[in-house]
Design an enzyme around this catalytic site. Structure first.
Site, PDB file in Angstrom:
ATOM      1  N   TYR A   1       0.796  -1.221   0.000  1.00 39.06           N
ATOM      2  CA  TYR A   1       0.000   0.000   0.000  1.00 39.06           C
ATOM      3  C   TYR A   1       0.835   1.282   0.000  1.00 39.06           C
ATOM      4  O   TYR A   1       0.284   2.375  -0.108  1.00 39.06           O
ATOM      5  CB  TYR A   1      -0.980   0.009   1.168  1.00 39.06           C
TER       6      TYR A   1
ATOM      7  N   ASP B   1      -9.175 -33.208   6.299  1.00 38.91           N
ATOM      8  CA  ASP B   1     -10.130 -33.959   5.487  1.00 38.91           C
ATOM      9  C   ASP B   1      -9.427 -35.119   4.789  1.00 38.91           C
ATOM     10  O   ASP B   1      -8.232 -35.034   4.466  1.00 38.91           O
ATOM     11  CB  ASP B   1     -10.763 -33.056   4.422  1.00 38.91           C
TER      12      ASP B   1
END
Length: 358
Positions: A100, A239
């Site tokens: 930024y 998972d």
């Protein structure tokens, strides 16, 4: 460090204690096995470290007088000048802060991230040494207390909410725990469910961490710091799919892109607690709770099976072959067909009590 179980009876932790002793014995032997033969161009696999950058690897030249690389060269100089000012003033900035400062010049955050990685690799120093911090997205909860660099005392005792992983892992000190193990949880939803089920208090003492998917740098640094400080068993709960296995591998063995920082990031002692593909058949998880592997899943699974460290993990390979043969995957939430709290009430306690990890 004292180890006084505050939840289940002491006998519950016998298997965990034996596992911890085997890990400590491996450390006393000075690591594990010699490096494997398989490697890629820029990295090699070593049991005690993970994926590590080799000393002689392919390099990329960026020239100031080349039309193709002049912009990249200028951006590197721009960021180097900012790093110099940070080091001189003993201040810190995040990668987002740097982007930024001139977002139009950099174009997007990825450009900044890649240049910072290149500079870190080129100088062979960590990002922290460049006075650049990463924004944390991970969470931690459980039996852990520490003091942050500014003197703030943090208590991660399990409750309804978790503590954000600090952005300056090197700055935390005076870490104290009675934890018997550390549990890395792949997904935030599963992590929050375990918090809601009061898992840490039912099965204390333990520490839970989630990187909310692919872990950020600070979450990996924290897992490494906990291992280096306490040497308690570290388990992963992911998972039963190629993406979850990939995330587990990042914690355990590291990644190609960060291989130059492997010594600070990897924990090869990590074990796979669940969800194992073999668990799906053992627990009679119905087929309608399973999900077919996509072509992308199959490609990812084939890629993992070809990696050098999988040859050192025959039990991992067997689980992945079960997944490949069945052409099915499953999320941890598939266990809810048994009961809504089956994961915290039955699955994890049984796995930890009887050594159901690989």
């Amino acid at each position: 460090m004292a180890f006084a179980p505050m939840g289940p009876e002491a006998s519950f932790f016998e298997v965990l204690d034996r596992h911890r002793e085997s890990l400590l014995a491996a450390l006393r032997r000075g690591g594990q096995e010699p490096p494997s033969g398989g490697s890629r161009v820029a990295s090699r696999f070593e049991d005690s470290v993970g994926l590590q950058m080799v000393s002689h690897c392919t390099t990329r030249k960026i020239k100031s007088d080349s039309p193709k690389s002049v912009k990249k060269f200028a951006l590197i100089l721009k960021i180097l000048s900012m790093i110099y000012k940070l080091v001189q003033s003993n201040t810190y900035a995040t990668k987002r802060d740097i982007y930024y400062t001139d977002s139009q010049l950099f174009g997007n955050q990825t450009v900044v991230d890649n240049i910072i990685n290149d500079i870190s690799c080129m100088l062979k120093v960590s990002r922290r040494s460049l006075h650049i911090l990463s924004t944390s997205k991970g969470l931690i909860a459980g039996n852990l207390r520490y003091i942050e660099e500014d003197g703030t005392k943090v208590n991660c005792t399990c409750g309804a909410t978790a503590i954000a992983v600090p952005s300056n892992i090197q700055g935390i000190r005076n870490l104290v725990t009675d934890a018997k193990f550390v549990l890395i949880v792949e997904k935030d939803a599963t992590f929050q469910r375990l918090l809601d089920d009061n898992f840490c208090n039912k099965l204390s003492p333990c520490i839970m961490i989630t990187g909310k998917g692919v872990p950020d740098l600070n979450t990996r640094l924290l897992v490494k710091k906990l291992w280096d400080t306490f040497h308690v068993p570290v388990f992963t709960l992911v998972d039963a799919d190629p993406h979850g296995i990939e995330i587990m591998c990042i914690y355990k063995y590291g990644s190609m892109s960060m291989s130059f920082e492997a010594h600070h990031l990897t924990v090869p002692a990590i074990r796979w607690l669940g969800l194992l593909p073999s668990d799906l058949k053992r627990l009679n998880v119905p087929k309608d709770s399973l999900i077919p592997l996509t072509n992308r899943d199959q490609m990812k699974l084939d890629s993992i099976l070809r990696r050098p460290y999988v040859t050192r993990q025959p039990f991992w390979r067997k689980e992945m072959e079960i997944m490949a043969d069945s052409k099915m995957k499953a999320e941890i939430q598939a266990l809810t067909f048994l009961s809504s709290d089956y994961l915290s009430r039955v699955y994890l306690p049984n796995k930890l009590k009887f050594g159901g990890w690989i």
